[in-house]
Design a protein around this motif. Structure first.
Motif, mmCIF file in Angstrom:
data_model
loop_
_atom_site.group_PDB
_atom_site.id
_atom_site.type_symbol
_atom_site.label_atom_id
_atom_site.label_comp_id
_atom_site.label_asym_id
_atom_site.label_seq_id
_atom_site.Cartn_x
_atom_site.Cartn_y
_atom_site.Cartn_z
ATOM 1 N N ARG A 192 -2.975 6.968 2.870
ATOM 2 C CA ARG A 192 -2.791 5.528 3.056
ATOM 3 C C ARG A 192 -2.344 4.898 1.729
ATOM 4 N NH1 ARG A 192 -6.849 1.389 2.893
ATOM 5 N NH2 ARG A 192 -5.678 -0.484 3.387
ATOM 6 N N CYS A 225 -7.119 0.183 -1.413
ATOM 7 C CA CYS A 225 -6.948 1.608 -1.074
ATOM 8 C C CYS A 225 -7.785 2.558 -1.930
ATOM 9 C CB CYS A 225 -5.484 2.025 -1.235
ATOM 10 S SG CYS A 225 -4.365 1.224 -0.107
ATOM 11 N N GLU A 235 0.910 -6.906 -6.096
ATOM 12 C CA GLU A 235 0.843 -5.682 -5.295
ATOM 13 C C GLU A 235 -0.138 -4.670 -5.904
ATOM 14 O OE1 GLU A 235 1.864 -6.345 -2.390
ATOM 15 O OE2 GLU A 235 3.498 -4.913 -2.110
ATOM 16 N N ILE A 270 -3.008 -3.364 -3.542
ATOM 17 C CA ILE A 270 -3.035 -1.951 -3.126
ATOM 18 C C ILE A 270 -4.215 -1.208 -3.768
ATOM 19 C CG2 ILE A 270 -1.749 0.235 -3.209
ATOM 20 C CD1 ILE A 270 0.846 -1.485 -3.119
ATOM 21 N N GLY A 312 5.210 -0.787 -1.384
ATOM 22 C CA GLY A 312 4.869 -1.979 -2.187
ATOM 23 C C GLY A 312 6.070 -2.558 -2.930
ATOM 24 N N ASN A 370 1.336 5.744 0.990
ATOM 25 C CA ASN A 370 2.259 4.935 1.809
ATOM 26 C C ASN A 370 2.351 3.507 1.292
ATOM 27 O OD1 ASN A 370 3.052 6.965 3.489
ATOM 28 N ND2 ASN A 370 1.325 6.664 4.902
ATOM 29 N N GLU A 371 1.224 2.951 0.884
ATOM 30 C CA GLU A 371 1.236 1.578 0.352
ATOM 31 C C GLU A 371 2.033 1.512 -0.955
ATOM 32 O OE1 GLU A 371 0.307 -1.232 1.454
ATOM 33 O OE2 GLU A 371 -1.194 -0.926 2.999
#
Ligand code: FAD
Length: 449
Positions: A200, A295, A287, A291, A208, A203-204
């Motif tokens: 996860r 995360c 970001e 993130i 981003g 992917n972020e």
């Protein structure tokens, strides 16, 4: 009297030249503009603000606001000129940039004891005291010349990883351990991730929003310090085999090998600030917060003392190359000031220029250079440049002034109370040191136009 050559008429060079002249030392200030400009410099004036017109928060309980207050008390050219050309910006000290630079240019050119000479310096003068203050975009010819003098390559990029406040990390998640128990066995804080959490996160990072580099910042990354997003783009598992590799680490609470681990390295000796190892990035600051906090387990309440960034920046490995008075250990007539020493920002660079003026003045008058107390904003920057603010062998990376560089104030307190305590302690200790800076009166500047 011996004349001092200051190379570079930016924030550090102008402050340094002015403070030397104010103490009776003749100065020649050599600035390559208007004959030649760096890709970021546009105007002909000295002390150009190349980007934002803000000198950041003026609140004396923030580390940068405290630095403002200290420079005001010292009669700084840059701060007094900023105050004269201030524009409304909440609690920030923002300036009308042309007026600010014109003010400094005029004050230096009008009988201050400084001779301003235009033209690029390609070789250091053969003799006499020299202050190198050519900043993050030092010209190529001078960069090559400096490499000959310091005996190593200069750094060409900041690859700055975020720094977190220690007391904002969830210690129910983090565990202290070195890879394979090396060193003391518990030098690092580790944030373990399971498989789902890791993918996860990847992917972020890929999705981003990132900052677009300036045209002169063609990304030429060192393989050893690639931005996390570049690694994530190379493959979903690249980070898990790179800075997030879990090998040699076992979560003591579960006894399991995590799928990936974010490691945090101590930034200051007291462990109040922690560096996210390998997390240099061009993700926007918003970001990064979103993130990393959402995360990475353990960072849900993280307080960021510094955000990750990457930009073109010429600087030297000051802690290893410079002596206590910020002169080159191997060539003591050559001093370094400003961003080229590894401080970051307009005000920090001016502050460094001021300190070098004191050091040069001490050298010329045969007196001992007395650095500002560690507890002050000026002292914390000085200790960052000399490496004293960091654990031994800490890799030198530029930084703004942050409380993570100060010796911690003792006791558990709310964040606001802690800031007030840092500020009050600094104010008291600066007052005791001011006579060593040869400051009798603070300037009460009059606008020159
Ligand atoms: P500078 O202010 O850059 O001054 C160096 C001077 O040396 C320049 O005038 C240059 O023309 C001159 N020079 C270079 N080589 C030679 C040579 N060979 N001979 C003679 N003269 C030479 N900081 C902030 O606080 N806020 C920001 O928003 C911000 N944005 C930035 C954006 C960019 C693109 C860059 C590159 C930097 C930014 N910075 C910002 C950092 C800031 O510019 C520096 O911290 C600060 O200007 C450094 O001061 P300095 O005196 O060390 O260098």
């Amino acid at each position: 009297k011996q004349r001092v050559t200051v190379i570079g008429g930016g924030l550090a060079g102008t402050e340094c030249a002015y403070q030397l002249a104010r103490r009776g030392v003749p100065v020649v200030l050599r600035e390559m503009k208007p004959h030649k400009r760096s890709p970021a410099h546009k105007s002909d004036a000295l002390a150009e603000l190349v980007c934002s017109n803000s000198l950041r928060s003026d609140n004396p309980e923030s580390a940068i606001g405290l630095l403002h207050a200290e420079l005001r008390a010292l009669g700084s050219l840059v701060l007094s000129s900023a105050d004269l050309h201030r524009v409304p910006a909440g609690d920030a000290l923002a300036v009308e940039r042309e007026g600010f630079s014109r003010e400094i240019t005029t004050r230096l050119q009008s009988g201050a004891g400084v001779e301003v000479v235009a033209g690029e310096v390609e070789r250091l003068p053969e003799d006499g005291v020299v202050v190198v203050a050519t900043g993050p975009l030092t010209s190529d010819a001078l960069t090559a010349e400096l490499e000959r003098h310091v005996g190593t390559k200069l750094y060409f990029y900041d690859s700055i990883a975020p720094i977190l406040s220690g007391d904002s990390i969830d210690m129910d998640v983090a565990f202290r351990q070195s890879r394979y128990g090396k060193g003391g066995g518990d030098d690092y804080l580790n944030l373990p991730m399971n498989r789902d959490e890791y993918y996860r996160f990847v992917n972020e990072v890929k999705a981003g929003q990132k900052l677009v580099p300036h045209s002169f910042e063609e990304p030429k990354y060192f393989e050893g310090c690639l931005p996390i997003e570049v690694m994530a783009e190379r493959g979903d598992d690249t980070l898990a085999f790179g800075p997030l590799k879990p090998v040699g680490l076992k979560d003591p609470r579960t006894g399991k090998d995590p799928y990936a681990v974010v490691q945090l390295r101590m930034e200051d000796k007291a462990g109040t600030a922690w560096n996210m190892v390998g997390f240099q990035t061009r993700l926007t600051w918003g970001e990064q917060k979103r993130i990393f906090m959402s995360c990475i387990p353990g960072l849900q309440n993280a307080e960021f003392l510094r955000m990750g960034q990457i930009h073109r920046n010429t600087f030297i490995d000051s802690p290893r190359l410079l002596a206590e008075d910020l002169s080159l250990k191997t060539e003591r007539r050559v001093f370094f000031a400003g961003q080229v020493t590894g401080v970051e920002g307009y005000v920090e660079s001016a502050a460094c220029g001021y300190l070098v003026a004191l050091a040069v003045h001490a050298r010329l008058t045969g007196t001992a250079f007395m650095p500002p107390p560690a507890t002050t904003a000026l002292g914390s920057l000085y200790r960052h440049v000399t490496g004293e603010a960091h654990p031994p062998d800490h890799p030198h990376q530029p930084t703004n002034v942050i409380y993570g560089l100060f010796p911690p104030v003792s006791g558990r307190m709310k964040k606001a109370d802690k800031r007030a305590a840092y500020s009050a302690r600094a104010k008291q200790d600066l007052a005791a040191w001011l006579p060593h800076a040869g400051v009798q009166v603070t300037d009460a500047p009059q606008a020159t136009d």
